[in-house]
Design a protein around this motif. Sequence first.
Motif, PDB file in Angstrom:
ATOM      1  N   GLU A 148       0.958  -1.504   0.046  1.00 16.08           N
ATOM      2  CA  GLU A 148      -0.068  -0.755   0.114  1.00 16.08           C
ATOM      3  C   GLU A 148       1.060   1.403   0.122  1.00 16.08           C
ATOM      4  OE1 GLU A 148      -3.016   0.004   3.027  1.00 16.08           O
ATOM      5  OE2 GLU A 148      -3.946  -1.800   1.958  1.00 16.08           O
ATOM      6  N   VAL A 204       1.174   4.908   0.663  1.00 17.02           N
ATOM      7  CA  VAL A 204       0.738   6.201   0.905  1.00 17.02           C
ATOM      8  C   VAL A 204       1.664   7.555   0.399  1.00 17.02           C
ATOM      9  CG1 VAL A 204       0.419   7.490   3.113  1.00 17.02           C
ATOM     10  CG2 VAL A 204      -0.209   4.674   3.302  1.00 17.02           C
ATOM     11  N   ARG A 234       1.409  11.559   1.471  1.00 13.05           N
ATOM     12  CA  ARG A 234       1.289  12.300   2.677  1.00 13.05           C
ATOM     13  C   ARG A 234       1.947  14.010   2.559  1.00 13.05           C
ATOM     14  NH1 ARG A 234      -0.231   9.534   7.304  1.00 13.05           N
ATOM     15  NH2 ARG A 234       0.235   7.566   6.707  1.00 13.05           N
ATOM     16  N   ALA A 246      -0.884  13.288   9.243  1.00 13.32           N
ATOM     17  CA  ALA A 246      -2.663  13.024  10.371  1.00 13.32           C
ATOM     18  C   ALA A 246      -2.137  11.536  10.510  1.00 13.32           C
ATOM     19  CB  ALA A 246      -3.135  13.373   8.855  1.00 13.32           C
ATOM     20  N   GLY A 247      -2.802  11.352  11.319  1.00 19.19           N
ATOM     21  CA  GLY A 247      -2.980   9.947  10.965  1.00 19.19           C
ATOM     22  C   GLY A 247      -2.038   9.245  12.118  1.00 19.19           C
ATOM     23  N   THR A 248      -1.396   8.246  11.122  1.00 21.84           N
ATOM     24  CA  THR A 248      -0.922   7.294  11.871  1.00 21.84           C
ATOM     25  C   THR A 248       0.659   8.421  11.934  1.00 21.84           C
ATOM     26  OG1 THR A 248      -0.130   5.923  10.167  1.00 21.84           O
ATOM     27  CG2 THR A 248      -1.393   5.078  11.522  1.00 21.84           C
ATOM     28  N   TYR A 267       3.585   0.200   3.144  1.00 21.21           N
ATOM     29  CA  TYR A 267       2.965  -0.080   4.028  1.00 21.21           C
ATOM     30  C   TYR A 267       2.722  -2.301   3.217  1.00 21.21           C
ATOM     31  CZ  TYR A 267       2.055   3.599   6.350  1.00 21.21           C
ATOM     32  OH  TYR A 267       2.304   4.611   7.360  1.00 21.21           O
ATOM     33  N   ASP A 325      -3.850  13.528   2.785  1.00 14.81           N
ATOM     34  CA  ASP A 325      -3.125  12.324   1.690  1.00 14.81           C
ATOM     35  C   ASP A 325      -3.707  11.015   1.651  1.00 14.81           C
ATOM     36  OD1 ASP A 325      -4.408  10.912   4.204  1.00 14.81           O
ATOM     37  OD2 ASP A 325      -3.184  11.094   6.218  1.00 14.81           O
ATOM     38  N   PHE A 326      -2.912   9.833   0.936  1.00 16.83           N
ATOM     39  CA  PHE A 326      -4.074   8.974   0.432  1.00 16.83           C
ATOM     40  C   PHE A 326      -3.428   8.240   0.504  1.00 16.83           C
ATOM     41  CE2 PHE A 326      -2.727   8.882  -3.909  1.00 16.83           C
ATOM     42  CZ  PHE A 326      -1.939  10.740  -4.012  1.00 16.83           C
ATOM     43  N   LYS A 327      -4.037   6.897  -0.144  1.00 16.22           N
ATOM     44  CA  LYS A 327      -3.635   5.148  -0.379  1.00 16.22           C
ATOM     45  C   LYS A 327      -3.499   4.842  -1.892  1.00 16.22           C
ATOM     46  CE  LYS A 327      -5.659   1.921   0.485  1.00 16.22           C
ATOM     47  NZ  LYS A 327      -6.132   0.896   0.264  1.00 16.22           N
ATOM     48  N   ASP A 368     -12.644   6.818   1.150  1.00 16.85           N
ATOM     49  CA  ASP A 368     -12.327   5.444   1.648  1.00 16.85           C
ATOM     50  C   ASP A 368     -11.096   5.633   2.288  1.00 16.85           C
ATOM     51  OD1 ASP A 368     -14.666   4.418   2.855  1.00 16.85           O
ATOM     52  OD2 ASP A 368     -14.373   2.898   2.061  1.00 16.85           O
ATOM     53  N   SER A 369     -10.111   6.176   1.241  1.00 23.28           N
ATOM     54  CA  SER A 369      -8.977   5.714   1.238  1.00 23.28           C
ATOM     55  C   SER A 369      -7.960   7.116   1.187  1.00 23.28           C
ATOM     56  CB  SER A 369      -8.401   5.275  -0.170  1.00 23.28           C
ATOM     57  OG  SER A 369      -8.984   5.058  -1.686  1.00 23.28           O
ATOM     58  N   CYS A 370      -8.069   8.081   0.981  1.00 22.27           N
ATOM     59  CA  CYS A 370      -8.064   9.345   1.130  1.00 22.27           C
ATOM     60  C   CYS A 370      -8.555  10.020   2.734  1.00 22.27           C
ATOM     61  CB  CYS A 370      -8.670  10.463   0.043  1.00 22.27           C
ATOM     62  SG  CYS A 370      -8.292  10.058  -1.884  1.00 22.27           S
ATOM     63  N   ARG A 371      -7.516  12.033   3.027  1.00 23.62           N
ATOM     64  CA  ARG A 371      -8.023  12.086   3.769  1.00 23.62           C
ATOM     65  C   ARG A 371      -7.766  13.496   3.515  1.00 23.62           C
ATOM     66  NH1 ARG A 371      -4.476  10.085   7.315  1.00 23.62           N
ATOM     67  NH2 ARG A 371      -5.934   8.672   9.268  1.00 23.62           N
ATOM     68  N   ARG A 394     -13.873   6.435  11.691  1.00 24.22           N
ATOM     69  CA  ARG A 394     -12.911   5.704  12.387  1.00 24.22           C
ATOM     70  C   ARG A 394     -12.859   7.069  13.491  1.00 24.22           C
ATOM     71  NH1 ARG A 394      -9.741   7.023   8.125  1.00 24.22           N
ATOM     72  NH2 ARG A 394      -9.232   5.515   6.443  1.00 24.22           N
TER      73      ARG A 394
HETATM   74  P1  TMP Z   1      -2.886   6.327   8.593  1.00 23.61           P
HETATM   75  O1  TMP Z   1      -2.478   8.200   8.405  1.00 23.61           O
HETATM   76  O2  TMP Z   1      -3.543   5.202   9.237  1.00 23.61           O
HETATM   77  O3  TMP Z   1      -1.738   5.899   8.026  1.00 23.61           O
HETATM   78  O4  TMP Z   1      -3.745   6.610   6.734  1.00 23.61           O
HETATM   79  C1  TMP Z   1      -2.827   7.454   5.977  1.00 23.61           C
HETATM   80  C2  TMP Z   1      -3.363   6.831   4.797  1.00 23.61           C
HETATM   81  O5  TMP Z   1      -3.837   6.002   3.965  1.00 23.61           O
HETATM   82  C3  TMP Z   1      -5.365   7.809   4.576  1.00 23.61           C
HETATM   83  O6  TMP Z   1      -5.759   8.852   3.871  1.00 23.61           O
HETATM   84  C4  TMP Z   1      -5.855   6.366   4.884  1.00 23.61           C
HETATM   85  C5  TMP Z   1      -5.732   5.226   4.323  1.00 23.61           C
HETATM   86  N1  TMP Z   1      -5.767   4.291   4.530  1.00 23.61           N
HETATM   87  C6  TMP Z   1      -6.231   3.085   3.268  1.00 23.61           C
HETATM   88  O7  TMP Z   1      -7.024   3.565   2.559  1.00 23.61           O
HETATM   89  N2  TMP Z   1      -6.252   1.918   3.851  1.00 23.61           N
HETATM   90  C7  TMP Z   1      -5.773   1.542   4.844  1.00 23.61           C
HETATM   91  O8  TMP Z   1      -6.299   0.417   5.036  1.00 23.61           O
HETATM   92  C8  TMP Z   1      -5.392   2.437   5.801  1.00 23.61           C
HETATM   93  C9  TMP Z   1      -4.544   2.275   7.602  1.00 23.61           C
HETATM   94  C10 TMP Z   1      -4.841   3.664   6.053  1.00 23.61           C
END
Ligand code: TMP
Length: 260
Positions: free
Chosen positions: A90, A92, A94, A98-100, A121, A175-177, A200-203, A219
Motif C-alpha cells: 500500500e 501512502v 502525505r 495526520a493519522g498514523t 506498507y 494524504d491518500f493510499k 475511504d482511501s484519502c484524507r 474512524r
Molecule cells: P494512516 O494515517 O492511517 O496511515 O492512513 C494514511 C492514508 O491511507 C489515509 O488517507 C487513509 C488511507 N488508508 C487506507 O486507505 N487504507 C488503510 O488500510 C489505511 C491504514 C489507510
Amino acid sequence: MARGKQIYEGKAKILYEGPEKGTLIQYFKDDATAFNNKKKAVIDGKGVLNNRISEFILTQLNQIGIKTHFIKRLNMREQLIKSLEIIPIEVVVRNIAAGTFSTRLGISEGTELTKPILEFYFKNDELGDPLVNTDHILTLNWANQDELSFISEQALRINDFLVGVFRGIGIKLVDFKLEFGRFWNGEDSEIYVADEISPDSCRLWNIKDEKKLDKDRFRRDLGGLVEAYQEVARRLGIMPEGTNIKEIKTGITKITLKKK
Ligand code: TMP
C-alpha cells in the motif's frame, strides 16, 4: 452484465469473475472498517458513493495517461475492471501530517510537509499492514527496482494531479493510499493503478473550516459520513443538486444524470 463466481471478499469490496478473460467485477459494499477490522459498521450508501467517486477519479487518471484497472462502471455498486496481479504494497502519499504519521512521529495533525512523503506498507491484514521500506520491497521480491521506481513516480504524479483537482473544489488532499498491480500481456507486464481512490482511501479536509470529508468521520466517530462523501461527489460535479440522501442510502437513485 452477468457476473461470474466470487473470487475474493475484502473489507469494503467483493471481486467476481468478469464477463471476459482478464476482467473482474468490483462490487462496493456499504461496510466500513477501521484499525485493521477492529471497528466495523455498515453505512448505507457508502458503497454507491465510493463506486461513483472512484470511477470519476480513475477516469481522470486514465485521461492523463496514468493506466488504471478501471474499464467502466456497470451500475450503482459495480464496475468492470482489468484483472491485475496485485503488488502487496500500500503506497501512502502525505502532503500534511495526520493519522498514523502524526501519532508515530509526534507531529501535530495539520502540519504542512515541505514536500510530499511516500510511505510503503506491506499489504497483510494478519500483520496489520506494517510500515516497510524500499529494501524490504526489493529484497523480499514484492517488486523489482524498475517497478518500484515507476510506482513512486506514478504516486507523486497522481498526487500532483489530485491536489489540484481537490484544491479546485475547496478541498485539501491531506494524504491518500494507492495500490498497484501488474497487467500481463504475454511475457511482459505493465504497472496499473488498482483498487479504488475514494474518501475511504484519502484524507480530505474542507479548506474553509478543515471539516473532515473522509473516512475519519467513521474512524473518529464524528458522524455524517454519507453526507460528507455526498458533498465531495457534489463538488466534483458528479451528483446533481438536490439528490435525495435517502435515495442514495437505499441505492435507488440514478446519480448518473451528468453524462460525459
Ligand atoms: P494512516 O494515517 O492511517 O496511515 O492512513 C494514511 C492514508 O491511507 C489515509 O488517507 C487513509 C488511507 N488508508 C487506507 O486507505 N487504507 C488503510 O488500510 C489505511 C491504514 C489507510
